[in-house]
Design a protein around this motif. Structure first.
Motif, PDB file in Angstrom:
ATOM      1  N   SER A 106      32.425 -17.735  -1.692  1.00  0.00           N
ATOM      2  CA  SER A 106      31.941 -16.859  -2.602  1.00  0.00           C
ATOM      3  C   SER A 106      32.978 -15.722  -3.064  1.00  0.00           C
ATOM      4  CB  SER A 106      30.588 -16.021  -1.791  1.00  0.00           C
ATOM      5  OG  SER A 106      31.299 -15.097  -0.908  1.00  0.00           O
ATOM      6  N   LYS A 107      32.316 -15.302  -4.209  1.00  0.00           N
ATOM      7  CA  LYS A 107      33.268 -14.210  -4.999  1.00  0.00           C
ATOM      8  C   LYS A 107      33.626 -13.072  -3.973  1.00  0.00           C
ATOM      9  CE  LYS A 107      32.026 -15.235  -9.607  1.00  0.00           C
ATOM     10  NZ  LYS A 107      31.604 -14.937 -10.938  1.00  0.00           N
ATOM     11  N   ASP A 108      32.819 -12.490  -3.223  1.00  0.00           N
ATOM     12  CA  ASP A 108      33.040 -11.459  -2.447  1.00  0.00           C
ATOM     13  C   ASP A 108      33.903 -11.758  -1.158  1.00  0.00           C
ATOM     14  OD1 ASP A 108      31.039 -12.720  -0.888  1.00  0.00           O
ATOM     15  OD2 ASP A 108      29.753 -10.896  -0.979  1.00  0.00           O
ATOM     16  N   LEU A 109      34.197 -13.011  -0.962  1.00  0.00           N
ATOM     17  CA  LEU A 109      35.001 -13.789   0.291  1.00  0.00           C
ATOM     18  C   LEU A 109      34.236 -13.751   1.540  1.00  0.00           C
ATOM     19  CD1 LEU A 109      38.460 -12.522  -0.815  1.00  0.00           C
ATOM     20  CD2 LEU A 109      37.329 -14.601  -1.436  1.00  0.00           C
ATOM     21  N   ARG A 110      32.837 -13.578   1.451  1.00  0.00           N
ATOM     22  CA  ARG A 110      32.411 -13.409   2.662  1.00  0.00           C
ATOM     23  C   ARG A 110      31.389 -14.667   3.220  1.00  0.00           C
ATOM     24  NH1 ARG A 110      30.601  -7.433   4.044  1.00  0.00           N
ATOM     25  NH2 ARG A 110      31.489  -6.456   2.391  1.00  0.00           N
ATOM     26  N   PHE A 111      31.392 -15.616   2.400  1.00  0.00           N
ATOM     27  CA  PHE A 111      31.008 -16.887   2.722  1.00  0.00           C
ATOM     28  C   PHE A 111      31.487 -18.210   2.106  1.00  0.00           C
ATOM     29  CE2 PHE A 111      27.518 -13.642   2.423  1.00  0.00           C
ATOM     30  CZ  PHE A 111      26.974 -13.780   3.721  1.00  0.00           C
ATOM     31  N   ALA A 112      31.531 -18.989   2.928  1.00  0.00           N
ATOM     32  CA  ALA A 112      32.351 -20.479   2.722  1.00  0.00           C
ATOM     33  C   ALA A 112      31.545 -21.625   2.664  1.00  0.00           C
ATOM     34  CB  ALA A 112      33.670 -20.454   3.236  1.00  0.00           C
ATOM     35  N   LYS A 113      31.302 -22.359   1.862  1.00  0.00           N
ATOM     36  CA  LYS A 113      30.510 -23.746   2.171  1.00  0.00           C
ATOM     37  C   LYS A 113      31.686 -24.747   2.232  1.00  0.00           C
ATOM     38  CE  LYS A 113      26.443 -23.250  -0.526  1.00  0.00           C
ATOM     39  NZ  LYS A 113      25.691 -23.947  -1.729  1.00  0.00           N
TER      40      LYS A 113
END
Length: 114
Positions: A47-54
């Motif tokens: 994600s753009k805020d670097l908090r989640f990754a798929k």
């Protein structure tokens, strides 16, 4: 405005992909419970805020078994990522089946049979 991810995001995506691949190659304890399991990581999206990754992947086991695998080993993968990444936020990973890729494999297998 462009939707292209930043260099930093791409770097984190590649790092996560590499770390999970290394985990799957070096920690083989999951093969005791899932002896026929084969996994291929197709992509990683942060994600753009670097908090989640798929983490998108394909596998060769039943969906029920894959859910068990996710519950048991996602946390271990997350810990390795947390130990390695040196950023303010460590993305929380989620494992997903890459359905379009899986479908393309099925189509290719059908074409090979002709």
């Amino acid at each position: 405005m462009h939707n292209k991810p930043s260099f930093r995001t791409q770097k984190i995506e590649l790092t996560i992909k590499r770390l999970i691949a290394e985990y799957l190659v070096t920690h083989k304890e999951f093969l005791i419970e899932f002896p026929t399991l084969r996994i291929e990581i197709t992509d990683t999206k942060v994600s753009k805020d670097l908090r989640f990754a798929k983490v998108l992947l394909v596998h060769n086991i039943k969906d029920k078994d894959f859910e068990k695998f996710k519950k048991k080993y996602t946390k271990k993968m997350q810990e390795i990522i947390a130990k390695t990444l040196t950023s303010k936020f460590i993305p929380r990973i989620s494992l997903y089946v890459d359905e379009p890729y899986k479908e393309s494999i099925k189509v290719q297998q059908l074409l090979d049979q002709l």
